[in-house]
Design a protein around this motif. Structure first.
Motif, PDB file in Angstrom:
ATOM      1  N   ALA A   1       0.953  -1.197  -0.036  1.00 21.77           N
ATOM      2  CA  ALA A   1       0.024   0.015  -0.023  1.00 21.77           C
ATOM      3  C   ALA A   1       0.885   1.144  -0.077  1.00 21.77           C
ATOM      4  O   ALA A   1       0.651   2.102  -0.523  1.00 21.77           O
TER       5      ALA A   1
ATOM      6  N   ALA B   1      -3.241   6.497   4.949  1.00 24.79           N
ATOM      7  CA  ALA B   1      -4.295   5.433   4.844  1.00 24.79           C
ATOM      8  C   ALA B   1      -4.047   4.326   5.410  1.00 24.79           C
ATOM      9  O   ALA B   1      -5.191   3.602   5.576  1.00 24.79           O
ATOM     10  N   GLN B   2      -2.958   3.871   5.763  1.00 25.41           N
ATOM     11  CA  GLN B   2      -2.759   2.777   6.341  1.00 25.41           C
ATOM     12  C   GLN B   2      -3.371   2.694   7.680  1.00 25.41           C
ATOM     13  O   GLN B   2      -4.133   1.764   8.018  1.00 25.41           O
TER      14      GLN B   2
ATOM     15  N   VAL C   1      -5.627   4.693   8.697  1.00 24.68           N
ATOM     16  CA  VAL C   1      -7.051   5.110   8.615  1.00 24.68           C
ATOM     17  C   VAL C   1      -7.724   3.654   8.732  1.00 24.68           C
ATOM     18  O   VAL C   1      -8.692   3.205   9.261  1.00 24.68           O
ATOM     19  N   ALA C   2      -7.074   2.726   7.506  1.00 23.59           N
ATOM     20  CA  ALA C   2      -7.807   1.387   7.520  1.00 23.59           C
ATOM     21  C   ALA C   2      -7.511   0.766   8.537  1.00 23.59           C
ATOM     22  O   ALA C   2      -8.598  -0.094   8.791  1.00 23.59           O
TER      23      ALA C   2
ATOM     24  N   MET D   1     -10.702  -1.211  10.257  1.00 20.66           N
ATOM     25  CA  MET D   1     -10.610  -2.613  10.192  1.00 20.66           C
ATOM     26  C   MET D   1     -11.060  -2.840  11.854  1.00 20.66           C
ATOM     27  O   MET D   1     -11.738  -3.908  11.989  1.00 20.66           O
TER      28      MET D   1
ATOM     29  N   LEU E   1     -15.212  -3.576   3.653  1.00 25.82           N
ATOM     30  CA  LEU E   1     -14.221  -3.219   2.953  1.00 25.82           C
ATOM     31  C   LEU E   1     -14.559  -1.913   2.092  1.00 25.82           C
ATOM     32  O   LEU E   1     -13.564  -1.165   1.667  1.00 25.82           O
TER      33      LEU E   1
ATOM     34  N   ILE F   1     -13.862   1.126   3.838  1.00 22.02           N
ATOM     35  CA  ILE F   1     -12.259   1.168   4.171  1.00 22.02           C
ATOM     36  C   ILE F   1     -11.688   1.707   2.747  1.00 22.02           C
ATOM     37  O   ILE F   1     -10.783   2.739   2.780  1.00 22.02           O
ATOM     38  N   ALA F   2     -12.083   1.066   1.696  1.00 25.72           N
ATOM     39  CA  ALA F   2     -11.495   1.698   0.399  1.00 25.72           C
ATOM     40  C   ALA F   2     -12.062   3.047   0.063  1.00 25.72           C
ATOM     41  O   ALA F   2     -10.969   3.961  -0.176  1.00 25.72           O
TER      42      ALA F   2
ATOM     43  N   ALA G   1     -12.750   5.418   2.509  1.00 23.35           N
ATOM     44  CA  ALA G   1     -11.973   6.328   3.552  1.00 23.35           C
ATOM     45  C   ALA G   1     -10.572   6.411   3.006  1.00 23.35           C
ATOM     46  O   ALA G   1      -9.805   7.654   2.918  1.00 23.35           O
ATOM     47  N   ALA G   2      -9.918   5.357   2.595  1.00 21.75           N
ATOM     48  CA  ALA G   2      -8.574   5.322   2.039  1.00 21.75           C
ATOM     49  C   ALA G   2      -8.425   6.555   0.704  1.00 21.75           C
ATOM     50  O   ALA G   2      -7.635   7.401   0.735  1.00 21.75           O
ATOM     51  N   PHE G   3      -9.457   6.285  -0.120  1.00 18.78           N
ATOM     52  CA  PHE G   3      -9.499   7.224  -1.349  1.00 18.78           C
ATOM     53  C   PHE G   3      -9.566   8.579  -1.021  1.00 18.78           C
ATOM     54  O   PHE G   3      -9.019   9.525  -1.177  1.00 18.78           O
ATOM     55  N   ILE G   4     -10.314   8.845   0.254  1.00 19.07           N
ATOM     56  CA  ILE G   4     -10.571  10.218   0.586  1.00 19.07           C
ATOM     57  C   ILE G   4      -9.467  10.657   1.379  1.00 19.07           C
ATOM     58  O   ILE G   4      -8.928  12.057   0.914  1.00 19.07           O
ATOM     59  N   VAL G   5      -8.553  10.104   2.315  1.00 19.62           N
ATOM     60  CA  VAL G   5      -7.291  10.678   2.823  1.00 19.62           C
ATOM     61  C   VAL G   5      -6.408  10.798   1.761  1.00 19.62           C
ATOM     62  O   VAL G   5      -5.356  11.262   1.864  1.00 19.62           O
ATOM     63  N   ASN G   6      -6.321   9.985   0.536  1.00 16.68           N
ATOM     64  CA  ASN G   6      -5.318  10.017  -0.478  1.00 16.68           C
ATOM     65  C   ASN G   6      -5.619  11.228  -1.518  1.00 16.68           C
ATOM     66  O   ASN G   6      -5.097  11.243  -2.493  1.00 16.68           O
TER      67      ASN G   6
ATOM     68  N   LEU H   1      -5.972  -0.723  -0.635  1.00 14.73           N
ATOM     69  CA  LEU H   1      -4.913   0.507  -0.421  1.00 14.73           C
ATOM     70  C   LEU H   1      -4.060   0.809  -1.627  1.00 14.73           C
ATOM     71  O   LEU H   1      -3.945   2.056  -1.880  1.00 14.73           O
ATOM     72  N   PHE H   2      -3.629  -0.373  -1.889  1.00 12.04           N
ATOM     73  CA  PHE H   2      -2.646   0.153  -3.252  1.00 12.04           C
ATOM     74  C   PHE H   2      -3.314   0.401  -4.424  1.00 12.04           C
ATOM     75  O   PHE H   2      -2.709   1.487  -4.992  1.00 12.04           O
TER      76      PHE H   2
END
Lengths: 232, 112
Positions: free
Chosen positions: A48, A53-54, A56-57, A61, A67, A70-71, A73-78, B16-17
């Motif tokens: 990753a 984002a790690q 946050v995930a 979790m 999932l 999680i995806a 939220a990861a997209f938003i912080v990215n 995440l990747f």
């Protein structure tokens, strides 16, 4: 083997290495604290390569979020990376597909931070790209080695230390650092408030709604401030 | 030690990747020749304050699904101290250090 601008980039990134390394250690400890196996934790840092984002995930979790949340939220912080990508992407020289993939994996906050000046003021300098690659690889090494140390250390820390609170404090620091005017303050307050209201909503969707509400509030306040200034 | 379901963990790692590559590579790999509308560009400023506040507020303000804003909530007090430190120093490591010290200090001296 390494070109001069690559090495110059690597040298330029040195001041950021202690911070990157320590954030890697914090994340490594947090990954173990959240219940990842050391293999999964190292896999997460390598695959990753996403710092914030790690974390946050992980937090999601642990609270049982599905999932797709999680995806999302990861997209938003990215999302900030979209801005970095937009700044740097159009100024890159013609690259092979493989190099484009590499840059899309490797571009980090610091990679952007140390090169944006060059790309803005000397957009056609052929040394920009190898310089960027030099910065990005050094930051990568700092992050992965920090993660590894954190993973090894995290397995040895007793639960009573409440190391998971480190993640909360890290995020709090990021949020506070982003407050620079009334509109960003409003985004912060509304984001936090809606997340509390929506805590018991299913699938942790309260987090997503809170982020959207906060951003919308920030934009609205910005517009109000601007029209107030215009009518003065 | 708690452990997480590998059927959540590994798919999450690959998501995440994907999130990393799609955002960082947006204008390097995916759409090297497209521009984004100004409203999106302005909205990006508010993503950080909104999402990070949203991520921490429930952990800091709720105790057993009840809002708890008092000196008895040691996480809340530690967070206020840490927020002030973050505001003054803008330094993540100092913020974390002071925040953790405050949390453990409060717990050590009785209030939980």
């Amino acid at each position: 083997v390494f070109s001069e601008p690559f090495l110059a980039g690597a040298r330029a990134s040195l001041p950021a290495l202690p911070g990157t390394f320590s954030f890697g250690v914090i994340t490594g400890v947090a990954m173990i604290g959240a219940g990842l196996t050391p293999t999964a934790a190292m896999g997460m840092s390598l695959i990753a390569y996403a710092g914030t984002a790690q974390l946050v995930a992980l937090q999601l979790m642990v609270t049982g979020a599905p999932l797709f949340v999680i995806a999302l939220a990861a997209f938003i912080v990215n999302l900030r990376f979209v801005l970095f990508s937009l700044t740097i992407g159009p100024k890159l020289p013609p690259l092979r597909r493989r190099s484009r993939w590499m840059m899309s994996y490797l571009l980090s906050d610091n990679g952007y931070g140390f090169t944006v000046d060059r790309f803005t003021h000397r957009p056609t300098d052929p040394e920009n790209y190898p310089f960027l690659v030099g910065v990005c690889w050094m930051i990568w090494v700092g992050w992965e080695s920090g993660s590894l140390v954190g993973i090894l250390f995290g397995s040895a820390v007793p639960a009573g230390w409440s190391l998971e609170f480190v993640v909360t404090l890290t995020f709090l620091g990021f949020g506070v650092a982003a407050i620079v005017d009334r509109a960003t303050l409003a985004a912060f307050v509304v984001g936090g408030g809606v997340a509390v209201l929506g805590w018991e909503w299913p699938l942790r969707l309260g987090l997503i709604v809170a982020a959207v509400a906060g951003v919308a509030t920030g934009l609205a306040i910005e517009r109000l401030t601007r029209s107030a200034e215009a009518s003065r | 030690m708690i452990s997480l379901d590998p059927w959540i963990v590994w798919p999450a790692i690959f998501l995440l990747f994907a999130a990393s590559v799609c955002t960082r590579g947006a204008f390097i790999l995916l759409f090297p020749r497209v521009d984004i509308p100004p409203v999106i560009r302005r909205a990006l400023r508010y993503v950080a304050p909104a999402i990070f506040a949203a991520l921490v507020a429930p952990d800091l303000l709720l105790a057993g699904n009840q809002v708890s804003i008092s000196v008895g909530n040691s996480k809340f007090v530690a967070a206020i101290v840490a927020a002030l430190v973050a505001w003054r120093t803008r330094n993540a490591l100092i913020t974390i250090f002071i925040g953790m010290m405050t949390l453990h200090g409060l717990r050590y001296f009785g209030s939980t």
